[in-house]
Design a protein around this motif. Structure first.
Motif, short mmCIF file in Angstrom:
data_model
loop_
_atom_site.label_atom_id
_atom_site.label_comp_id
_atom_site.label_asym_id
_atom_site.label_seq_id
_atom_site.Cartn_x
_atom_site.Cartn_y
_atom_site.Cartn_z
N THR A 370 4.29 5.93 -18.16
CA THR A 370 3.87 7.78 -17.82
C THR A 370 4.59 8.49 -17.44
N ARG A 371 5.83 7.90 -16.63
CA ARG A 371 6.77 8.96 -16.52
C ARG A 371 7.67 8.92 -17.27
N HIS A 372 8.33 8.04 -18.29
CA HIS A 372 8.71 8.52 -19.97
C HIS A 372 8.56 8.47 -20.48
N ARG A 373 6.97 8.67 -20.87
CA ARG A 373 6.82 9.76 -22.23
C ARG A 373 7.21 9.87 -22.58
N GLY A 374 8.11 10.39 -22.61
CA GLY A 374 8.94 11.58 -23.40
C GLY A 374 10.36 11.29 -24.34
N ALA A 375 10.30 9.08 -24.07
CA ALA A 375 11.75 9.00 -23.90
C ALA A 375 11.77 8.74 -25.09
N ASP A 376 13.03 8.12 -25.83
CA ASP A 376 12.85 7.32 -27.19
C ASP A 376 12.57 6.08 -26.88
N ALA A 377 12.41 5.13 -28.19
CA ALA A 377 12.25 3.80 -27.71
C ALA A 377 13.29 3.15 -27.25
N GLU A 378 14.89 3.47 -27.37
CA GLU A 378 16.00 3.05 -26.51
C GLU A 378 15.98 3.04 -25.40
N THR A 379 15.52 4.25 -25.25
CA THR A 379 16.07 4.69 -24.08
C THR A 379 14.96 4.04 -22.51
N LEU A 380 13.76 3.79 -23.69
CA LEU A 380 12.27 3.72 -23.09
C LEU A 380 12.11 2.01 -22.74
N ALA A 381 12.96 1.74 -22.97
CA ALA A 381 13.22 -0.04 -22.97
C ALA A 381 13.99 -0.46 -22.10
N ASP A 382 15.04 0.17 -21.85
CA ASP A 382 16.46 0.14 -21.03
C ASP A 382 15.29 0.24 -19.23
N ALA A 383 14.59 1.74 -19.21
CA ALA A 383 14.35 2.12 -17.88
C ALA A 383 13.22 1.01 -17.79
N LEU A 384 12.28 0.81 -18.86
CA LEU A 384 11.19 -0.40 -18.26
C LEU A 384 12.19 -1.67 -17.69
N LEU A 385 12.71 -1.97 -18.31
CA LEU A 385 13.60 -3.44 -17.73
C LEU A 385 14.01 -2.98 -16.21
N ALA A 386 14.51 -1.72 -16.23
CA ALA A 386 15.35 -1.18 -14.78
C ALA A 386 14.14 -1.31 -13.66
N GLU A 387 13.62 -0.58 -14.16
CA GLU A 387 12.07 -0.52 -13.01
C GLU A 387 10.89 -1.58 -12.35
N LEU A 388 11.13 -2.29 -13.57
CA LEU A 388 9.99 -3.35 -13.36
C LEU A 388 10.39 -4.66 -13.13
N LEU A 389 11.88 -5.06 -13.50
CA LEU A 389 12.75 -6.35 -13.27
C LEU A 389 13.04 -6.66 -11.92
N PRO A 390 12.45 -7.61 -10.98
CA PRO A 390 13.26 -8.19 -9.90
C PRO A 390 14.48 -7.56 -9.60
N PRO A 391 15.23 -6.98 -9.20
CA PRO A 391 16.87 -6.78 -8.88
C PRO A 391 17.53 -8.64 -9.46
N GLY A 392 17.42 -8.80 -8.32
CA GLY A 392 18.12 -9.88 -8.40
C GLY A 392 18.10 -10.63 -9.66
N GLY A 393 17.71 -10.68 -10.68
CA GLY A 393 17.12 -11.42 -12.03
C GLY A 393 15.29 -11.85 -11.63
N ALA A 394 14.93 -11.96 -12.80
CA ALA A 394 13.95 -12.49 -12.92
C ALA A 394 13.73 -14.09 -12.99
N THR A 395 12.77 -14.82 -12.23
CA THR A 395 12.49 -16.10 -12.48
C THR A 395 11.82 -16.58 -13.82
N ASP A 396 11.17 -15.84 -14.78
CA ASP A 396 10.59 -15.69 -15.82
C ASP A 396 11.51 -15.18 -17.33
N ASP A 397 11.52 -15.50 -18.20
CA ASP A 397 12.04 -14.80 -19.32
C ASP A 397 11.17 -13.54 -19.38
#
Length: 405
Positions: A370-397
Motif C-alpha cells: 500500500t505504501r508503494h502503490r505508485g511505484a513501477d514493478a522494478e522499484t516495488l520489487a526492490d522496496a519489498l525486499l528492503a523492507e521485509l527481509l531481515p537486515p542480516g540476511g534471511a534464513t530461507d530463500d
C-alpha cells in the motif's frame, strides 16, 4: 568395447537426429536423421559454427539462447543436460529470411576423452512440432498422452539428477551453473514485462529450493508460477529444476492452473526430495482481464489495486505436492482485474519468521504494498525486499515476481 563394431555407421544410422560438436560449438559430424530434419546437406554444415548454420529467428530470438545455455552447462558440468520442450525456428532451405516454426526435445551430452577433458558434445534432438500443434487444437482430448510423455521426461530428469550426485567434489561449480540455468535473467513474455528477484538463504551456496517461472500461452496470456522445495544446496537445486521444468511443460497443454498442478503433483511422487514442496500458478488473461489461479500449499499471491487496497488470492488453496495418498482434483479460482492492478507472487521467505504467525507477515506485506502503490514493478520489487527481509540476511530463500497488469 566389443570388437568389430563400426561406431561411425551406428551414429549415421541412429533413428533420432544427432550432431557432434566441438567444445567451440563447431559442427564435426551430422547423422542422416538430422540431415533429413534440417534439410541441409552435410557439406554445408561440417566445419561451421552451429548457430551460423542454424541462425535464430529475429522474430523469436530466444531459441538459440536456451540451446547455447544448455550446451555450456553440459561443457561446464561434464554431464548430460536435457532441455525442456522448446521452440527453435529453422530457416527454410533455399528461402533466406523465411523461418518455419519448430519445436524440439533436446539432450546435450559431453564425450570425455582419456585426458578427462570434453572432446565432443552430442547434440540429440527429436522434433515435436506436429505434436505441439495438435495439442494446441485438441489439448483436452490428448491430455493423457501428454502426461505420459511428461512422465517419460521425468525419468530422463531423474537420470540427470543421479549423475549430478556423482560430482559432489565439484559441488560449488555445479551449483553455480544450475543457478544460472534454473533462475534465468528476466525477459519479456510476449509484450509484457515482469520484475523478478531471487535471494538465497544465508550459507546456501547461492542456490536453494525456491524458483519462479513465466511462460507465454496462446492468446494474450501468461502463466506465472512460483515454488518452494524443502532444503538447500545441490539436492534442493536438482529437485527445484525438475519441478520447474515439469510445471512449465504441463502449463503449455493443461486447461488451467489446477490441472497443471495436478500433473505436477503426480510427477512429484516419483521425485525423491519433492515431498511437501509447494507451488502456485496464476494465469493472466489480458483479453478478458481475469486471473485464474491454484495453489498447492503455497502462500497466497497478492493483488495491489490502484486505490491501495490489497487482496490475497486464497480461494483455491490445497495441500502441498504429494501430500495426499490418492489423487484428488485441485481447486481453481478466478478473479477480475483492472488496469493498474499489480500482481505479486512470492515464496514464504518474504513473509514468514520463526515463532510468528503467518498473518503477521501477510500484514507486513500488505502494508508495504500500500505504501508503494505508485511505484513501477522494478522499484516495488526492490522496496519489498528492503523492507521485509531481515537486515542480516534471511534464513530461507526468497523468490519474488511482480507484474503490473
Amino acid at each position: 568395447m566389443p570388437a568389430g563394431i563400426d561406431y561411425e555407421a551406428v551414429f549415421r544410422a541412429l533413428p533420432g537426429g544427432a550432431i557432434l560438436l566441438t567444445p567451440d560449438l563447431v559442427i564435426a559430424d551430422v547423422n542422416e536423421a538430422h540431415l533429413r530434419l534440417s534439410g541441409r546437406p552435410r557439406d554445408v554444415q561440417l566445419g561451421r559454427p552451429l548457430f551460423e548454420v542454424f541462425p535464430d529467428n529475429p522474430a523469436d530470438p530466444h531459441g538459440a539462447r536456451g540451446l547455447e545455455a544448455s550446451l555450456r552447462r553440459a561443457l561446464a558440468t561434464r554431464a548430460p543436460d536435457s532441455m525442456p520442450l522448446h521452440r527453435y525456428d529453422v530457416e527454410a532451405p533455399g528461402r533466406p529470411g523465411v523461418y518455419e516454426e519448430r519445436y524440439w526435445s533436446t539432450v546435450n551430452a559431453p564425450v570425455i576423452g582419456p585426458d578427462g577433458e570434453v572432446q565432443l558434445l552430442v547434440h540429440r534432438v527429436e522434433e515435436v512440432t506436429e505434436l505441439v500443434r495438435a495439442r494446441r487444437a485438441e489439448a483436452g482430448a490428448e491430455r493423457e498422452q501428454m502426461e505420459a510423455q511428461l512422465y517419460s521426461r521425468a525419468r530422463e530428469l531423474q537420470e540427470i539428477n543421479e549423475r549430478l550426485r556423482q560430482v559432489q567434489a565439484r559441488e560449488r561449480e555445479v551449483v553455480l551453473a544450475l543457478q544460472e540455468a534454473m533462475l534465468p535473467a528476466p525477459r519479456p513474455v510476449g509484450h509484457h514485462r515482469a520484475a523478478v528477484r531471487y535471494r538465497p538463504a544465508i550459507g546456501a551456496l547461492n542456490v536453494c529450493g525456491d524458483w519462479y517461472d513465466l511462460a507465454e500461452l496462446p492468446g494474450d496470456r501468461m502463466a506465472v508460477a512460483v515454488g518452494d522445495v524443502v532444503g538447500h544446496g545441490l539436492e534442493a537445486a536438482c529437485v527445484m529444476g525438475q519441478l520447474r521444468s515439469a510445471l512449465g511443460a504441463a502449463a503449455l497443454v493443461a486447461p488451467g492452473p489446477a490441472r497443471a498442478l495436478e500433473t505436477l503433483g503426480l510427477y512429484a511422487r516419483s521425485v525423491e526430495g519433492a515431498e511437501s514442496a509447494t507451488a502456485v500458478q496464476v494465469t493472466v488473461d489480458w483479453t478478458t482481464c481475469t486471473l485464474t489461479y491454484s495453489s498447492a500449499g503455497h502462500p497466497p499471491p497478492a493483488l495491489l489495486h490502484p486505490d491501495g487496497a490489497v487482496e490475497f488470492l486464497d480461494r483455491a488453496t490445497d495441500p502441498p505436492l504429494g501430500a495426499r495418498p490418492e489423487h484428488v482434483p485441485r481447486p481453481e479460482a478466478r478473479t477480475p482485474f483492472t488496469d493498474g492492478t499489480v500482481l505479486v507472487v512470492y515464496t514464504d521467505g518474504l513473509i514468514e519468521r520463526r515463532r510468528e504467525d503467518i498473518d503477521v507477515g501477510l500484514g507486513r506485506l500488505s502494508d508495504s504494498l500500500t505504501r508503494h502503490r505508485g511505484a513501477d514493478a522494478e522499484t516495488l520489487a526492490d522496496a519489498l525486499l528492503a523492507e521485509l527481509l531481515p537486515p542480516g540476511g534471511a534464513t530461507d530463500d526468497t523468490a519474488l515476481v511482480i507484474i503490473r497488469l
